[in-house]
Motif scaffolding. Structure first.
Motif, PDB file in Angstrom:
ATOM      1  N   ILE A  93      -7.903   9.586   3.257  1.00 52.12           N
ATOM      2  CA  ILE A  93      -7.989  10.416   2.058  1.00 52.12           C
ATOM      3  C   ILE A  93      -7.405   9.686   0.850  1.00 52.12           C
ATOM      4  O   ILE A  93      -7.999   9.682  -0.238  1.00 52.12           O
ATOM      5  CB  ILE A  93      -7.286  11.766   2.295  1.00 52.12           C
ATOM      6  CG1 ILE A  93      -8.039  12.576   3.365  1.00 52.12           C
ATOM      7  CG2 ILE A  93      -7.188  12.570   0.989  1.00 52.12           C
ATOM      8  CD1 ILE A  93      -7.316  13.822   3.822  1.00 52.12           C
ATOM      9  N   LEU A  94      -6.253   9.053   1.028  1.00 55.72           N
ATOM     10  CA  LEU A  94      -5.628   8.303  -0.062  1.00 55.72           C
ATOM     11  C   LEU A  94      -6.502   7.125  -0.497  1.00 55.72           C
ATOM     12  O   LEU A  94      -6.603   6.810  -1.691  1.00 55.72           O
ATOM     13  CB  LEU A  94      -4.256   7.794   0.363  1.00 55.72           C
ATOM     14  CG  LEU A  94      -3.159   8.858   0.529  1.00 55.72           C
ATOM     15  CD1 LEU A  94      -1.937   8.248   1.194  1.00 55.72           C
ATOM     16  CD2 LEU A  94      -2.787   9.470  -0.824  1.00 55.72           C
ATOM     17  N   ASN A  95      -7.161   6.493   0.465  1.00 53.46           N
ATOM     18  CA  ASN A  95      -8.010   5.350   0.152  1.00 53.46           C
ATOM     19  C   ASN A  95      -9.226   5.744  -0.687  1.00 53.46           C
ATOM     20  O   ASN A  95      -9.735   4.942  -1.479  1.00 53.46           O
ATOM     21  CB  ASN A  95      -8.474   4.669   1.441  1.00 53.46           C
ATOM     22  CG  ASN A  95      -9.168   3.351   1.189  1.00 53.46           C
ATOM     23  OD1 ASN A  95      -8.583   2.432   0.615  1.00 53.46           O
ATOM     24  ND2 ASN A  95     -10.426   3.260   1.584  1.00 53.46           N
ATOM     25  N   ALA A  96      -9.683   6.982  -0.510  1.00 54.49           N
ATOM     26  CA  ALA A  96     -10.808   7.462  -1.323  1.00 54.49           C
ATOM     27  C   ALA A  96     -10.441   7.532  -2.798  1.00 54.49           C
ATOM     28  O   ALA A  96     -11.312   7.446  -3.667  1.00 54.49           O
ATOM     29  CB  ALA A  96     -11.259   8.837  -0.823  1.00 54.49           C
ATOM     30  N   TYR A  97      -9.135   7.652  -3.079  1.00 51.75           N
ATOM     31  CA  TYR A  97      -8.660   7.726  -4.470  1.00 51.75           C
ATOM     32  C   TYR A  97      -8.185   6.367  -4.977  1.00 51.75           C
ATOM     33  O   TYR A  97      -8.580   5.923  -6.056  1.00 51.75           O
ATOM     34  CB  TYR A  97      -7.528   8.742  -4.576  1.00 51.75           C
ATOM     35  CG  TYR A  97      -7.051   8.993  -5.987  1.00 51.75           C
ATOM     36  CD1 TYR A  97      -7.681   9.954  -6.780  1.00 51.75           C
ATOM     37  CD2 TYR A  97      -5.987   8.281  -6.523  1.00 51.75           C
ATOM     38  CE1 TYR A  97      -7.251  10.179  -8.083  1.00 51.75           C
ATOM     39  CE2 TYR A  97      -5.553   8.507  -7.817  1.00 51.75           C
ATOM     40  CZ  TYR A  97      -6.195   9.460  -8.594  1.00 51.75           C
ATOM     41  OH  TYR A  97      -5.773   9.683  -9.884  1.00 51.75           O
ATOM     42  N   PHE A  98      -7.344   5.686  -4.194  1.00 48.80           N
ATOM     43  CA  PHE A  98      -6.703   4.461  -4.667  1.00 48.80           C
ATOM     44  C   PHE A  98      -7.496   3.196  -4.331  1.00 48.80           C
ATOM     45  O   PHE A  98      -7.247   2.141  -4.920  1.00 48.80           O
ATOM     46  CB  PHE A  98      -5.296   4.341  -4.076  1.00 48.80           C
ATOM     47  CG  PHE A  98      -4.335   5.370  -4.597  1.00 48.80           C
ATOM     48  CD1 PHE A  98      -3.842   5.293  -5.888  1.00 48.80           C
ATOM     49  CD2 PHE A  98      -3.917   6.430  -3.798  1.00 48.80           C
ATOM     50  CE1 PHE A  98      -2.943   6.241  -6.379  1.00 48.80           C
ATOM     51  CE2 PHE A  98      -3.027   7.377  -4.269  1.00 48.80           C
ATOM     52  CZ  PHE A  98      -2.538   7.281  -5.569  1.00 48.80           C
ATOM     53  N   ARG A  99      -8.390   3.260  -3.349  1.00 44.69           N
ATOM     54  CA  ARG A  99      -9.209   2.117  -2.945  1.00 44.69           C
ATOM     55  C   ARG A  99      -8.351   0.902  -2.616  1.00 44.69           C
ATOM     56  O   ARG A  99      -8.569  -0.208  -3.098  1.00 44.69           O
ATOM     57  CB  ARG A  99     -10.187   1.743  -4.069  1.00 44.69           C
ATOM     58  CG  ARG A  99     -11.109   2.864  -4.507  1.00 44.69           C
ATOM     59  CD  ARG A  99     -12.132   3.187  -3.440  1.00 44.69           C
ATOM     60  NE  ARG A  99     -13.042   4.237  -3.884  1.00 44.69           N
ATOM     61  CZ  ARG A  99     -14.027   4.727  -3.132  1.00 44.69           C
ATOM     62  NH1 ARG A  99     -14.207   4.250  -1.911  1.00 44.69           N
ATOM     63  NH2 ARG A  99     -14.806   5.683  -3.581  1.00 44.69           N
ATOM     64  N   PHE A 100      -7.351   1.075  -1.754  1.00 49.77           N
ATOM     65  CA  PHE A 100      -6.443  -0.017  -1.430  1.00 49.77           C
ATOM     66  C   PHE A 100      -6.900  -0.832  -0.224  1.00 49.77           C
ATOM     67  O   PHE A 100      -6.314  -1.868   0.096  1.00 49.77           O
ATOM     68  CB  PHE A 100      -5.023   0.499  -1.185  1.00 49.77           C
ATOM     69  CG  PHE A 100      -4.931   1.594  -0.154  1.00 49.77           C
ATOM     70  CD1 PHE A 100      -4.994   1.318   1.198  1.00 49.77           C
ATOM     71  CD2 PHE A 100      -4.780   2.914  -0.558  1.00 49.77           C
ATOM     72  CE1 PHE A 100      -4.910   2.323   2.143  1.00 49.77           C
ATOM     73  CE2 PHE A 100      -4.685   3.935   0.384  1.00 49.77           C
ATOM     74  CZ  PHE A 100      -4.746   3.638   1.735  1.00 49.77           C
ATOM     75  N   SER A 101      -7.937  -0.384   0.484  1.00 49.11           N
ATOM     76  CA  SER A 101      -8.365  -1.099   1.683  1.00 49.11           C
ATOM     77  C   SER A 101      -9.811  -0.775   2.004  1.00 49.11           C
ATOM     78  O   SER A 101     -10.381   0.197   1.500  1.00 49.11           O
ATOM     79  CB  SER A 101      -7.470  -0.717   2.868  1.00 49.11           C
ATOM     80  OG  SER A 101      -7.910  -1.332   4.058  1.00 49.11           O
ATOM     81  N   ASP A 102     -10.386  -1.611   2.875  1.00 48.20           N
ATOM     82  CA  ASP A 102     -11.705  -1.307   3.410  1.00 48.20           C
ATOM     83  C   ASP A 102     -11.581  -0.211   4.457  1.00 48.20           C
ATOM     84  O   ASP A 102     -10.603  -0.184   5.226  1.00 48.20           O
ATOM     85  CB  ASP A 102     -12.333  -2.543   4.066  1.00 48.20           C
ATOM     86  CG  ASP A 102     -12.675  -3.627   3.056  1.00 48.20           C
ATOM     87  OD1 ASP A 102     -12.972  -3.272   1.907  1.00 48.20           O
ATOM     88  OD2 ASP A 102     -12.630  -4.819   3.433  1.00 48.20           O
ATOM     89  N   LEU A 103     -12.561   0.668   4.494  1.00 56.51           N
ATOM     90  CA  LEU A 103     -12.573   1.748   5.485  1.00 56.51           C
ATOM     91  C   LEU A 103     -12.513   1.185   6.895  1.00 56.51           C
ATOM     92  O   LEU A 103     -11.791   1.701   7.763  1.00 56.51           O
ATOM     93  CB  LEU A 103     -13.833   2.591   5.292  1.00 56.51           C
ATOM     94  CG  LEU A 103     -14.061   3.735   6.279  1.00 56.51           C
ATOM     95  CD1 LEU A 103     -12.977   4.781   6.153  1.00 56.51           C
ATOM     96  CD2 LEU A 103     -15.437   4.362   6.037  1.00 56.51           C
ATOM     97  N   GLN A 104     -13.249   0.103   7.127  1.00 58.85           N
ATOM     98  CA  GLN A 104     -13.292  -0.509   8.451  1.00 58.85           C
ATOM     99  C   GLN A 104     -11.911  -0.959   8.906  1.00 58.85           C
ATOM    100  O   GLN A 104     -11.539  -0.790  10.064  1.00 58.85           O
ATOM    101  CB  GLN A 104     -14.247  -1.706   8.431  1.00 58.85           C
ATOM    102  CG  GLN A 104     -14.435  -2.371   9.778  1.00 58.85           C
ATOM    103  CD  GLN A 104     -15.414  -3.531   9.710  1.00 58.85           C
ATOM    104  OE1 GLN A 104     -15.852  -3.930   8.639  1.00 58.85           O
ATOM    105  NE2 GLN A 104     -15.761  -4.076  10.858  1.00 58.85           N
ATOM    106  N   LEU A 105     -11.124  -1.519   7.982  1.00 59.77           N
ATOM    107  CA  LEU A 105      -9.792  -1.998   8.330  1.00 59.77           C
ATOM    108  C   LEU A 105      -8.870  -0.853   8.706  1.00 59.77           C
ATOM    109  O   LEU A 105      -8.084  -0.955   9.656  1.00 59.77           O
ATOM    110  CB  LEU A 105      -9.199  -2.795   7.166  1.00 59.77           C
ATOM    111  CG  LEU A 105      -7.789  -3.368   7.386  1.00 59.77           C
ATOM    112  CD1 LEU A 105      -7.792  -4.326   8.571  1.00 59.77           C
ATOM    113  CD2 LEU A 105      -7.292  -4.055   6.124  1.00 59.77           C
TER     114      LEU A 105
END
Length: 270
Positions: free
Chosen positions: A68-80
């Motif tokens: 959920i946080l990655n959807a906002y901050f884009r800090f990583s690839d989903l796969q990782l």
């Protein structure tokens, strides 16, 4: 105070709060979706326990939060994120002695995808217009999804109760009928068309109709999917955290399930 009065009071208090955060967006809305995702995953874990599975609540919750946080901050690839999560969950299972390792890992992964990955697309929809002068469009879209789901649910319930004769999925939800489902589907399309002329002017009429179809169809499927899980695990509600309404997953199952399809449409098809 009877159950119906409680339900109405909670709805009156919560709806402006939900719509307000949806329009505001940014961190306040992210926190809302985080709460929805984490509470829903906890409820999913509790339901799974009734079947003898032991969901990895710690690493599962961390993964849900990361998605959920990655959807906002884009800090990583989903796969990782998923890869690291699965490595940790599998290693941690070596040190656990709680039933079937295969079923524990499988249930945890299902919860991560169903709750975490699906919920992350709610943030993706809200932030789709981030960095542009049309940032509020994401809020208007989320508000429209909420309204359409509420109308769909109400139409399916009231018209299904009045005219329903043919059971939809008796094994899953014996009170739902095809008549109610069709009514909810039609009202979803009508609702989104009406909203297109008031707050969704940035959409074409065709796009509004398609979104109405997506929400009306997958919103109801999401409700059936959660009903399937509850019936399989022997619970009436995912929890009793919301007075008169059950659990967080009970209230947001349709949003969680329909959001990925809405996001796919606006991100890759429009």
């Amino acid at each position: 105070m009877n159950n119906r009065t409680t339900r109405i009071l909670v709805a009156v208090l919560s709806i402006p709060f939900l719509l307000g955060l949806s329009y505001w967006g940014e961190i306040p809305f992210l926190v809302l979706v985080l709460a929805i995702g984490l509470f829903s995953f906890k409820e999913f874990s509790d339901m799974s326990n009734n079947k003898g599975e032991s969901v990895n609540l710690v690493f599962g919750s961390l993964t849900v939060a990361a998605l959920i946080l990655n959807a906002y901050f884009r800090f990583s690839d989903l796969q990782l994120i998923v890869l690291l999560s699965m490595i940790l969950i599998l290693i941690h299972e070596l040190f656990r002695d709680k039933g079937s390792a295969l079923r524990n890992v499988g249930s945890t992964l299902l919860g991560i995808i169903y709750i975490g990955l699906f919920s992350s697309t709610i943030v993706s929809i809200r932030e789709y217009f981030a960095g542009t002068l049309q940032y509020s469009n994401g809020g208007l879209l989320i508000i429209s999804i909420f309204i359409t789901l509420w109308v769909t649910d109400s139409a399916a319930y009231f018209l299904g109760s009045a005219f329903g004769k043919n059971k939809l999925f008796p094994r899953v939800s014996p009170n739902k009928s095809w008549e109610g489902a069709i009514a909810g589907f039609v009202f979803a399309i009508v609702t989104i068309i009406v909203l297109k002329f008031f707050i969704l002017q940035f959409l074409t009429l065709v796009d509004a109709i398609v979104l109405g179809i997506i929400i009306g169809l997958f919103g109801q499927i999401g409700d059936l999917v959660e009903s399937l899980l509850k019936r399989d695990t022997g619970v009436k509600d995912s929890s009793n955290i919301i007075p008169g309404h059950g659990g967080i997953l009970d209230r947001f199952d349709s949003l969680i399930f329909s959001s990925p399809f809405v996001y796919i449409y606006i991100a890759y098809i429009i």
